[in-house]
Write a protein that holds these residues in place. Structure first.
Motif, PDB file in Angstrom:
ATOM      1  N   GLN A   1       0.815  -1.216   0.000  1.00 37.77           N
ATOM      2  CA  GLN A   1       0.000   0.000   0.000  1.00 37.77           C
ATOM      3  C   GLN A   1       0.851   1.269   0.000  1.00 37.77           C
ATOM      4  O   GLN A   1       0.392   2.336   0.416  1.00 37.77           O
TER       5      GLN A   1
ATOM      6  N   LYS B   1      -0.263   5.212  -0.271  1.00 34.15           N
ATOM      7  CA  LYS B   1      -1.690   5.376  -0.028  1.00 34.15           C
ATOM      8  C   LYS B   1      -1.951   5.799   1.417  1.00 34.15           C
ATOM      9  O   LYS B   1      -1.163   5.513   2.308  1.00 34.15           O
TER      10      LYS B   1
ATOM     11  N   ALA C   1       1.377   1.564   4.212  1.00 31.15           N
ATOM     12  CA  ALA C   1       0.397   2.636   4.054  1.00 31.15           C
ATOM     13  C   ALA C   1       0.624   3.708   5.114  1.00 31.15           C
ATOM     14  O   ALA C   1       1.188   3.450   6.177  1.00 31.15           O
TER      15      ALA C   1
ATOM     16  N   THR D   1      -8.840  -3.286   0.456  1.00 28.83           N
ATOM     17  CA  THR D   1      -7.647  -3.458  -0.393  1.00 28.83           C
ATOM     18  C   THR D   1      -7.773  -4.562  -1.440  1.00 28.83           C
ATOM     19  O   THR D   1      -6.906  -4.682  -2.305  1.00 28.83           O
TER      20      THR D   1
END
Length: 323
Positions: A14, A17, A41, A248
């Protein structure tokens, strides 16, 4: 996605993000935030209590050194706090996914800062408000998602339309079930309206199955029950799989994801089947209109037109993992 279902191991990288996870300092929300941070992330832990949020962040960093985390003050029981949180989140360079995880229940009747019955006020109206206020930010990022956490307790639930603030009666578990039904009615209506608007945001629902958490911390017997559930069914790390899948994984817009094992109570995440009541556009529109009136917040999305959709507009394929 492997055929046996989605787990934390299936969460892709990720990097770059940004996720907002409400109620992320403990339980399922903490496990969701931890898994996302481990996949690189940026995670905003949207919580009421800063000390508890920072303790959760420290715990995540012990497992994932260098995790990109931030505290976002958010009290879903106060619409003024919801507005401030949305304003702060809007300053982020990007927001890719909002995961509405936080929820409450309890044996004692309580009210929010605006006087709403707390279970409905936090679980639905707070979720509705923070989502509506963050939609402009989410729309800046094609492929963004709104995830709303429901529960199997939505089945058979009934919304007390003439007594939303529990002025006539209050029963703990029926009110909780009604709030979880409201979560599904909201996310499915949001999905229809986002598609009608051609918006680049996907709305999707999830549920954790039967998980031992501290959700019933207001009751001594509730705490005992949750401890037994954790031993016999699932702990929060497993309960997080549905939300991680919805946030996700490859999903259908307006889908509903959660455990696929043991009657949907535990196990890897897959597509679930919500109740017929939860899928009713008529009931969902009524709830949408009531929510706008109660919160004073209007997402500004057009009403879904089933005739237009039958003619081919608004139909979209499964959504792949955000890129």
């Amino acid at each position: 996605m492997p055929s046996e279902g989605f787990t934390t191991a299936d969460v892709p990288d990720q990097s770059g993000k940004c996720f907002i996870v409400t109620g992320a300092n403990t339980g399922i929300g903490f496990e969701v935030a931890s898994a996302l941070a481990a996949r690189r992330a940026r995670v905003l832990l949207a919580c009421r209590d800063e000390a508890k949020a920072r303790a959760g962040m420290d715990k995540i960093r012990r497992k994932t050194p260098g995790a990109d985390l931030a505290f976002l003050p958010l009290d879903l029981a106060d619409l003024a706090s919801v507005r401030r949180a949305a304003e702060l989140a809007a300053k982020e360079p990007r927001v890719d996914v909002l995961i509405n995880n936080a929820g409450v229940q309890g044996p004692t009747l309580k009210h929010t800062a605006q006087g709403f019955e707390q279970t409905f006020g936090v679980n639905h109206l707070g979720c509705f408000a923070v989502t509506a206020l963050l939609l402009p930010k989410l729309m800046e990022m094609p492929g963004s998602r709104v995830v709303v956490t429901s529960s199997g307790q939505h089945r058979g639930a009934k919304i007390e339309w003439e007594d939303l603030n529990a002025q006539k009666n209050y029963k703990w578990l029926p009110r909780y079930g009604a709030s979880k039904l409201a979560n599904l009615l909201f996310v499915f209506e949001l999905d229809r309206r986002l598609r009608a608007a051609g918006a680049p945001v996907t709305a999707v629902a999830c549920h954790p199955g039967l998980v031992g958490t501290n959700l019933a911390r207001g009751s001594w017997w509730g705490n005992i029950a949750m401890s037994l559930i954790g031993l016999l069914f699932a702990k929060p790390a497993m309960g997080a799989w549905g939300a991680l899948h919805a946030a996700t994984g490859r999903i259908k817009p307006g889908g509903y994801y959660g455990p696929t094992g043991f009657s949907g109570l535990r196990g890897p995440s897959g597509e679930g089947v919500p109740s017929e009541e939860a899928r009713s556009p008529q009931v969902a529109k009524r709830l949408w209109d009531v929510s706008v009136k109660m919160t004073g917040i209007d997402p500004g999305l057009p009403l879904w037109n089933p005739v237009v959709e039958r003619n081919g507009a608004g139909k979209v394929p499964p959504t792949p993992p955000p890129s």
